[in-house]
Scaffold this motif. Structure first.
Motif, PDB file in Angstrom:
ATOM      1  N   THR A  36       0.832  -1.202   0.000  1.00  0.00           N
ATOM      2  CA  THR A  36       0.000   0.000   0.000  1.00  0.00           C
ATOM      3  C   THR A  36       0.866   1.252   0.000  1.00  0.00           C
ATOM      4  O   THR A  36       2.085   1.191   0.204  1.00  0.00           O
ATOM      5  CB  THR A  36      -0.885   0.035   1.256  1.00  0.00           C
ATOM      6  N   ILE A  37       0.217   2.397  -0.193  1.00  0.00           N
ATOM      7  CA  ILE A  37       0.961   3.667  -0.272  1.00  0.00           C
ATOM      8  C   ILE A  37       1.542   4.039   1.090  1.00  0.00           C
ATOM      9  O   ILE A  37       2.637   4.594   1.181  1.00  0.00           O
ATOM     10  CB  ILE A  37       0.032   4.759  -0.829  1.00  0.00           C
ATOM     11  N   ALA A  38       0.857   3.668   2.186  1.00  0.00           N
ATOM     12  CA  ALA A  38       1.357   4.022   3.511  1.00  0.00           C
ATOM     13  C   ALA A  38       2.653   3.287   3.820  1.00  0.00           C
ATOM     14  O   ALA A  38       3.547   3.856   4.463  1.00  0.00           O
ATOM     15  CB  ALA A  38       0.305   3.695   4.569  1.00  0.00           C
ATOM     16  N   ASP A  39       2.794   2.037   3.351  1.00  0.00           N
ATOM     17  CA  ASP A  39       4.035   1.302   3.575  1.00  0.00           C
ATOM     18  C   ASP A  39       5.213   2.014   2.927  1.00  0.00           C
ATOM     19  O   ASP A  39       6.289   2.131   3.506  1.00  0.00           O
ATOM     20  CB  ASP A  39       3.907  -0.100   2.990  1.00  0.00           C
TER      21      ASP A  39
ATOM     22  N   MET B 241       5.479   5.177   2.388  1.00  0.00           N
ATOM     23  CA  MET B 241       5.799   6.385   3.165  1.00  0.00           C
ATOM     24  C   MET B 241       6.606   6.041   4.402  1.00  0.00           C
ATOM     25  O   MET B 241       7.539   6.751   4.761  1.00  0.00           O
ATOM     26  CB  MET B 241       4.516   7.072   3.587  1.00  0.00           C
TER      27      MET B 241
END
Lengths: 88, 129, 161
Positions: free
Chosen positions: A28-31, A33
């Motif tokens: 995912t995008i949070a990983d 970041m």
């Protein structure tokens, strides 16, 4: 003494590659970041070791500036995440 | 003597960094990764900076390393919890095998309130005071 | 008075960063500190009298040691969980009532909780703080509030209130 510092530098760079693995693979995008945020903190450690190895004091200034820049970058990205919604 | 203590502190710091990065690779979801990585990598970098301070004492390098420590404390922790909050509001829920989740209700309430006023209240990051 | 204290703090920080006392560096630092004070001074909401009480610094010094010990314990805990082949985790988000009123005290408490074993602050909504806990061992609010917040709250109240 210098060889020990060299080994530490190689280890820290290997850890940066571990973060990069998370940035590339991350589902995912949070990983991604999180990976970038942690890499920013690791770079401060690298600058500290370079400073103690060469005895140059200006390298730590780069580290301090790097802390602040990576902090602001992460805050901006997190704010962006909070504003948007996941489209399922 | 001082240099030996500094070297030991720096090696402990590098070891903690290694644990943090291993956690970043091994754990199953965003929040657990954030936990292990933030804690371990921050303490590891503190140890490295303390080692630099012990090596050089109260000279220019030592004092700069020492004032990096509180700076790093505030930067890393605030960044971590704003990331956690942003990820939750974006819609990533906890790992499937999690025990409790008392935040979900609160977020739903917040979103319902936001839909009524159409984005007027986009709550700000709580810890950035 | 508040603006003056802010100016002094900024000037001290500048002197620590540059680490030399010469005419040119002092002039540049003074100009930068004055501009920063003029723009951001209104956000510096601290009673100046509180900055001058020695008891607060004593408690802050004591707090530093307790915090370092907890931080070290946190890291050994995370190292154990990372190196264990089965990953013994049981994560969840719990809700705890806050007993601290001032903003800076709350921010300090949230930051301390982030650095202690197995917990990370997610959000503060009014009087409740939401915490992601890596190993939820009990669901009784009394027990976990004491386990997570109890060791810091008394010190933080003495330092910041």
């Amino acid at each position: 003494m210098s060889t020990a510092y060299n080994i530490f530098l190689y280890l820290l760079i290997a850890m940066c590659f571990m973060c990069l693995y998370r940035v590339i693979k991350g589902p995912t995008i949070a990983d991604r970041m999180v990976g970038i945020d942690i890499m920013g903190i690791l770079v401060v450690g690298i600058t500290a070791i370079i400073a103690v190895k060469t005895g140059q004091m200006f390298v730590l200034d780069i580290g301090i500036a790097w802390i602040i820049l990576s902090f602001i970058a992460t805050l901006t990205l997190a704010k962006y995440l909070g504003r948007n919604k996941l489209n399922e | 003597m001082n240099e030996t203590i500094g070297l030991i502190l720096i090696s402990v710091g590098v070891l903690f960094d290694l644990f943090g990065c291993l956690g970043l690779v091994r754990f199953p979801d965003v929040y657990n990764r954030l936990q292990s990585a933030t804690k371990c990598v921050t303490l590891g970098t503190w140890c490295i900076l303390l080692g630099v301070f012990v090596c050089y004492g109260f000279t220019e390098i030592g004092v700069k390393a020492l004032i990096s420590i509180p700076l790093l404390f505030f930067a890393a922790t605030v960044a971590a919890h704003s990331l956690a909050r942003g990820a939750y509001h974006y819609g990533f829920r906890l790992w499937g095998k999690s025990a409790v989740d008392e935040y979900e209700k609160e977020v739903k309430q917040m979103e319902a309130g936001m839909d009524n006023t159409e984005g007027a209240a986009s709550g700000d990051a709580s810890g950035s005071a | 008075m508040r603006y003056f204290a802010f100016f002094i703090l900024l000037m001290g920080l500048w002197l620590l960063f540059t680490f030399r006392v010469e005419a040119d560096s002092l002039i540049v630092g003074g100009i930068c500190a004055a501009v920063t004070t003029a723009i951001f001074g209104k956000y510096f909401q601290v009673r100046v009298r509180c900055l001058l009480e020695p008891a607060r610094y004593f408690w802050a010094f004591l707090y530093l040691f307790i915090f370092s010990w907890e931080c070290l314990k946190a890291n050994l805990d995370v190292a154990y969980r990372v190196l264990h082949p089965k990953l013994p985790i049981n994560p969840g988000i719990v809700k705890i009532k806050l007993n601290i009123q001032s903003d800076i005290g709350r921010a300090m408490l949230a930051n301390s909780i982030t650095m202690t074993p197995g917990t990370i602050t997610v959000d503060i909504v009014e009087d409740h703080i939401f915490i992601h806990w890596i190993y939820v061992s009990t669901t009784d609010p009394e027990v976990y509030s004491k386990k997570i917040c109890g060791r810091f709250e008394t010190y933080i109240r003495r330092i910041f209130e």
